[in-house]
Design a protein around this motif. Structure first.
Motif, PDB file in Angstrom:
ATOM      1  N   CYS A 189       0.878  -1.250   0.021  1.00 27.74           N
ATOM      2  CA  CYS A 189       0.050  -0.027   0.100  1.00 27.74           C
ATOM      3  C   CYS A 189       0.861   1.346  -0.121  1.00 27.74           C
ATOM      4  CB  CYS A 189      -0.979   0.002   1.352  1.00 27.74           C
ATOM      5  SG  CYS A 189      -2.159  -1.227   1.293  1.00 27.74           S
ATOM      6  N   LEU A 190       2.043   1.232   0.676  1.00 24.85           N
ATOM      7  CA  LEU A 190       2.824   2.378   0.817  1.00 24.85           C
ATOM      8  C   LEU A 190       3.390   2.598  -0.506  1.00 24.85           C
ATOM      9  CD1 LEU A 190       3.978   4.552   2.592  1.00 24.85           C
ATOM     10  CD2 LEU A 190       5.567   3.118   3.449  1.00 24.85           C
ATOM     11  N   LEU A 191       3.874   1.388  -1.136  1.00 20.53           N
ATOM     12  CA  LEU A 191       4.619   1.558  -2.462  1.00 20.53           C
ATOM     13  C   LEU A 191       3.506   2.220  -3.591  1.00 20.53           C
ATOM     14  CD1 LEU A 191       6.551  -1.202  -4.099  1.00 20.53           C
ATOM     15  CD2 LEU A 191       4.919  -0.332  -5.384  1.00 20.53           C
ATOM     16  N   ILE A 192       2.317   1.866  -3.431  1.00 23.12           N
ATOM     17  CA  ILE A 192       1.386   2.392  -4.388  1.00 23.12           C
ATOM     18  C   ILE A 192       1.251   4.054  -4.013  1.00 23.12           C
ATOM     19  CG2 ILE A 192      -1.013   2.431  -5.046  1.00 23.12           C
ATOM     20  CD1 ILE A 192      -1.031  -0.486  -4.380  1.00 23.12           C
ATOM     21  N   CYS A 193       1.164   4.160  -2.901  1.00 21.62           N
ATOM     22  CA  CYS A 193       1.196   5.584  -2.274  1.00 21.62           C
ATOM     23  C   CYS A 193       2.441   6.274  -3.171  1.00 21.62           C
ATOM     24  CB  CYS A 193       0.971   5.941  -1.174  1.00 21.62           C
ATOM     25  SG  CYS A 193       0.969   7.605  -0.358  1.00 21.62           S
ATOM     26  N   LYS A 212      -0.217  -6.126  -8.913  1.00 22.30           N
ATOM     27  CA  LYS A 212       0.118  -4.709  -8.260  1.00 22.30           C
ATOM     28  C   LYS A 212       1.390  -4.193  -8.894  1.00 22.30           C
ATOM     29  CE  LYS A 212      -3.303  -4.933  -4.540  1.00 22.30           C
ATOM     30  NZ  LYS A 212      -3.565  -5.123  -3.128  1.00 22.30           N
ATOM     31  N   ALA A 213       2.470  -4.759  -8.553  1.00 24.70           N
ATOM     32  CA  ALA A 213       3.650  -4.601  -8.835  1.00 24.70           C
ATOM     33  C   ALA A 213       3.687  -3.924 -10.313  1.00 24.70           C
ATOM     34  CB  ALA A 213       4.793  -5.501  -8.710  1.00 24.70           C
ATOM     35  N   LYS A 214       3.316  -4.886 -11.536  1.00 19.18           N
ATOM     36  CA  LYS A 214       3.283  -4.437 -12.738  1.00 19.18           C
ATOM     37  C   LYS A 214       2.337  -3.350 -13.110  1.00 19.18           C
ATOM     38  CE  LYS A 214       4.531  -6.660 -15.760  1.00 19.18           C
ATOM     39  NZ  LYS A 214       5.743  -6.380 -16.680  1.00 19.18           N
ATOM     40  N   PHE A 215       1.191  -3.064 -12.435  1.00 17.42           N
ATOM     41  CA  PHE A 215       0.274  -2.184 -12.605  1.00 17.42           C
ATOM     42  C   PHE A 215       0.820  -0.847 -12.043  1.00 17.42           C
ATOM     43  CE2 PHE A 215      -3.185   0.776 -11.581  1.00 17.42           C
ATOM     44  CZ  PHE A 215      -4.089   0.713 -12.778  1.00 17.42           C
ATOM     45  N   HIS A 216       1.640  -0.679 -11.044  1.00 16.64           N
ATOM     46  CA  HIS A 216       2.170   0.450 -10.498  1.00 16.64           C
ATOM     47  C   HIS A 216       3.566   0.631 -11.171  1.00 16.64           C
ATOM     48  CE1 HIS A 216      -1.338   1.427  -8.018  1.00 16.64           C
ATOM     49  NE2 HIS A 216      -1.338   0.374  -8.112  1.00 16.64           N
ATOM     50  N   HIS A 217       4.123   0.029 -12.057  1.00 12.08           N
ATOM     51  CA  HIS A 217       5.384   0.169 -12.503  1.00 12.08           C
ATOM     52  C   HIS A 217       6.578   0.062 -11.765  1.00 12.08           C
ATOM     53  CE1 HIS A 217       2.445   3.127 -14.682  1.00 12.08           C
ATOM     54  NE2 HIS A 217       2.943   2.599 -15.636  1.00 12.08           N
ATOM     55  N   SER A 218       6.385  -1.385 -10.887  1.00 12.75           N
ATOM     56  CA  SER A 218       7.438  -1.556 -10.086  1.00 12.75           C
ATOM     57  C   SER A 218       8.111  -2.819 -10.822  1.00 12.75           C
ATOM     58  CB  SER A 218       6.974  -1.913  -8.757  1.00 12.75           C
ATOM     59  OG  SER A 218       8.095  -2.152  -8.074  1.00 12.75           O
ATOM     60  N   GLU A 219       8.853  -2.358 -11.832  1.00 11.12           N
ATOM     61  CA  GLU A 219       9.483  -3.504 -12.608  1.00 11.12           C
ATOM     62  C   GLU A 219      10.633  -4.478 -12.122  1.00 11.12           C
ATOM     63  OE1 GLU A 219       8.606  -3.996 -15.699  1.00 11.12           O
ATOM     64  OE2 GLU A 219       7.330  -2.300 -15.834  1.00 11.12           O
ATOM     65  N   ARG A 229       1.579 -21.184 -16.981  1.00  4.69           N
ATOM     66  CA  ARG A 229       0.580 -19.999 -17.940  1.00  4.69           C
ATOM     67  C   ARG A 229       0.387 -19.061 -17.143  1.00  4.69           C
ATOM     68  NH1 ARG A 229      -4.313 -22.988 -20.089  1.00  4.69           N
ATOM     69  NH2 ARG A 229      -2.691 -23.989 -21.284  1.00  4.69           N
ATOM     70  N   CYS A 230       0.385 -18.998 -15.651  1.00  5.35           N
ATOM     71  CA  CYS A 230       0.331 -17.845 -14.717  1.00  5.35           C
ATOM     72  C   CYS A 230       1.189 -16.877 -14.886  1.00  5.35           C
ATOM     73  CB  CYS A 230       0.201 -18.167 -13.350  1.00  5.35           C
ATOM     74  SG  CYS A 230       1.617 -18.903 -12.493  1.00  5.35           S
ATOM     75  N   LEU A 231       2.502 -17.580 -15.379  1.00  8.66           N
ATOM     76  CA  LEU A 231       3.775 -16.600 -15.618  1.00  8.66           C
ATOM     77  C   LEU A 231       3.675 -15.791 -16.958  1.00  8.66           C
ATOM     78  CD1 LEU A 231       6.774 -18.670 -14.249  1.00  8.66           C
ATOM     79  CD2 LEU A 231       5.354 -17.182 -13.230  1.00  8.66           C
ATOM     80  N   LYS A 232       2.711 -16.484 -18.011  1.00  5.37           N
ATOM     81  CA  LYS A 232       2.714 -15.972 -19.451  1.00  5.37           C
ATOM     82  C   LYS A 232       1.902 -14.918 -19.503  1.00  5.37           C
ATOM     83  CE  LYS A 232       2.070 -17.366 -24.262  1.00  5.37           C
ATOM     84  NZ  LYS A 232       1.853 -18.458 -25.013  1.00  5.37           N
ATOM     85  N   VAL A 233       0.780 -14.994 -18.524  1.00 11.16           N
ATOM     86  CA  VAL A 233       0.012 -13.792 -18.375  1.00 11.16           C
ATOM     87  C   VAL A 233       0.502 -12.505 -18.180  1.00 11.16           C
ATOM     88  CG1 VAL A 233      -2.146 -15.364 -18.166  1.00 11.16           C
ATOM     89  CG2 VAL A 233      -1.000 -14.084 -16.169  1.00 11.16           C
ATOM     90  N   PHE A 234       1.681 -12.383 -17.576  1.00  8.08           N
ATOM     91  CA  PHE A 234       2.175 -11.339 -17.151  1.00  8.08           C
ATOM     92  C   PHE A 234       3.215 -10.857 -18.074  1.00  8.08           C
ATOM     93  CE2 PHE A 234       0.714 -13.192 -13.317  1.00  8.08           C
ATOM     94  CZ  PHE A 234       0.008 -12.036 -12.804  1.00  8.08           C
TER      95      PHE A 234
END
Length: 584
Positions: A493-497, A539-546, A579-584
């Protein structure tokens, strides 16, 4: 996929044998939360009893869908009567458990002398656990005579057990009783660690065979090599000192202006920073009263150096701010006032570079007595109430680290109305703050408070999409340059903020906290806790935490056997584990 465990030896007392169903292996299979199976699957197979009466076969499931086959052989005669069967058992084993009772030394020596050499020849680089079961009943020292066998009936010492473990390259465990602690956490933890290692090795070998045969006709896994260590994230260097130092030069959110005795403007500053380093300024700006200070030297320094001018007809009162106009402070001492810009730069830089301050003052004041007088006044300003001023030798003090008054003293103003000039409204509650600190530490807030936005002229600012606890943690970082999340969820949550306000260093700190927590978490806890790793990855992908998303991909790939049993993982992967890894 299956795991084969072979347990050899009898952990019961030679004179008071425990019932077989309550033995070490049976107790572990019945109590372990990672092993599942109905009662009938754990019972002795009737046909196996007739055919091979010397061992018991158990079948169960581990980690959800991994078949667990255990052969418990309490009688060592199998090596004498059926060498072919015993050799195949050891050769096909993924883990070997050798157990004995610490009060049956005769059987221990018989096994050590006659059967351990046979086992060493049949071992095929598999992990071995030596389990010494029971509480020693006779702790008397045995006879040391080399021809004496009177100690054959005494207990087996710890040293003897460790020596046996060294011969086999095994892990030695002492289980004083077969309770939940020794079985579940102690013995079970070690056994399950080797089980996970065996599964990882089998998975790796299976994937290599698939690559070699080119017979894989499904969704191909991503090209993720299994690293010996996870990718390392390096924390971004702190720029806390430079942020506050730049605040002095950018002249944003100024709320105090210093004038010389001739009422000519000398310098601009910020109350919050000055009060963070000096009780003199706390007293001057009414943050504390003389009764709170209780130090006559600080009160005298404040009265001798400064005076506040509240005259509305003041000639230099042309500067206005969206809120209240800056406070006007007259510097009574002319020498101190002539060096005020250097003194403020010294304070904003961390108040520790004494040699540089003295050198700057010498350039303006040629007389050494005047230089010493100004330096002494600076020391009085930084004095702690009730303590003798210890800042006597500037050169020795120069070798120390920065005082970093801000890190400790600015926290005193966190979420408090003293000197606050902005209030955030979050979830129906208010959080006071100080524009100067926010502008210095956060570029997004600097643009918000100095641009053509509503927030630039408002005192009350609503905040959406962030909880009060998360926003307070965010403000704590801005004020103190540190944060301590309560757990992985709060860190995310703090990372998103931090991503919302573009504070990159705080993002890196949260990433490192999450990675450290996951790396230090035991496999048993990781498998049983209610933690959605896939949701963290999203969440890490969505908030650009590569960096964090890449690390989590490696983490899931490395610990696939643990995560594959979680519902959220199965929903994404279906029948294909990758497959769960491929979707990302």
């Amino acid at each position: 996929m299956s795991i084969h465990i072979v347990a050899l030896g009898n952990e019961g007392d030679a004179f008071h044998q425990d019932n077989r169903p309550s033995g070490l292996i049976r107790t572990y299979l019945g109590r372990s939360p990672l092993v599942s199976g109905d009662e009938s699957s754990l019972l002795l197979n009737a046909t196996s009893t007739v055919a091979r009466p010397v061992f018991t076969e158990y079948q169960a499931s581990a980690f959800g869908n991994v078949k667990l086959v255990v052969h418990d052989c309490p009688v060592w005669d199998i090596f004498d009567s059926d060498w072919y069967t015993s050799r195949n058992l050891i050769g096909s084993a993924d883990i070997i458990v050798i157990k004995y009772n610490v009060n049956d030394k005769f059987s221990f020596h018989e096994v050590k002398d006659n059967y351990i050499p046979v086992i060493k020849r049949a071992l095929n680089s598999v992990p071995v656990i030596i389990a010494a079961v029971g509480t020693r009943q006779n702790e008397e020292l045995p006879c040391t005579c080399p021809l004496c066998t009177s100690d054959r009936g005494s207990c087996v010492s710890t040293t003897e057990g460790i020596q046996l473990a060294k011969e086999l390259g095994a892990t030695y465990l002492e289980l004083h009783s077969l309770d939940d602690f020794y079985i579940g956490k102690y013995f079970g933890g070690v056994l399950e660690y080797f089980m996970i290692q065996a599964l990882n090795q089998k998975t790796s070998e299976k994937m290599k065979k698939r690559k070699m045969s080119n017979s894989f006709h499904g969704v191909r896994p991503p090209q993720l090599e299994q690293p010996e260590k996870m990718p390392v994230l390096k924390a971004e260097a702190s720029h806390y000192n430079s942020d506050l130092n730049n605040l002095l030069f950018c002249c944003q959110c100024v709320d105090v202006v210093f004038y010389n005795p001739d009422l000519k403007e000398v310098a601009e500053a910020h109350k919050i920073v000055l009060c963070a380093v000096s009780h003199v300024f706390m007293l001057l700006f009414n943050v504390k009263s003389p009764a709170d200070i209780q130090d006559s030297s600080i009160i005298r320094t404040t009265q001798d150096l400064f005076a506040i001018n509240r005259d509305t007809a003041f000639p230099g009162a042309s500067q206005d701010s969206p809120g209240n106009p800056p406070l006007r402070v007259i510097v009574k001492d002319a020498l101190f006032c002539s060096c005020l810009s250097d003194i403020l730069r010294f304070i904003y830089s961390g108040a520790f570079q004494w040699e540089e301050l003295e050198e700057d003052i010498r350039k303006k004041l040629k007389d050494s007595g005047d230089v010493s007088n100004v330096i002494e006044k600076v020391k009085c300003i930084l004095k702690t109430p009730g303590k003798i001023n210890c800042l006597r030798n500037c050169k020795t003090y120069q070798a120390r680290k920065p005082l970093w008054f801000y890190n400790t003293s600015l926290k005193f103003f966190l979420n408090k109305p003293m000197l606050a000039d902005v209030v955030f409204e979050i979830q129906g509650t208010t959080v006071p703050a100080h524009r100067a600190i926010l502008v210095a530490r956060c570029e997004v807030m600097a643009a918000m408070f100095n641009g053509n936005y509503m927030e630039a002229k408002s005192v009350l600012i609503p905040v959406y999409g962030v909880s009060k606890e998360t926003f307070l943690s965010f403000l704590e970082y801005l004020y103190t340059d540190s944060c301590c999340p309560a757990g992985i969820f709060q860190a995310m949550c703090l990372l998103i903020c931090a991503e919302m306000y573009q504070v990159s260093r705080l993002q890196h700190i949260c990433e490192l906290f999450i990675i450290t927590q996951l790396q230090s978490m035991p496999s048993r806890e990781l498998a049983s806790m209610n933690l959605d790793i896939v949701d963290l990855l999203k969440k890490a992908k969505f908030h650009h935490s590569e960096c964090l998303s890449t690390w989590l991909l490696h983490f899931i790939a490395t610990n696939y056997l643990i995560f594959s049993q979680k519902p959220e993982f199965q929903d994404l992967s279906g029948t294909c584990p990758w497959r769960c890894l491929k979707v990302f």
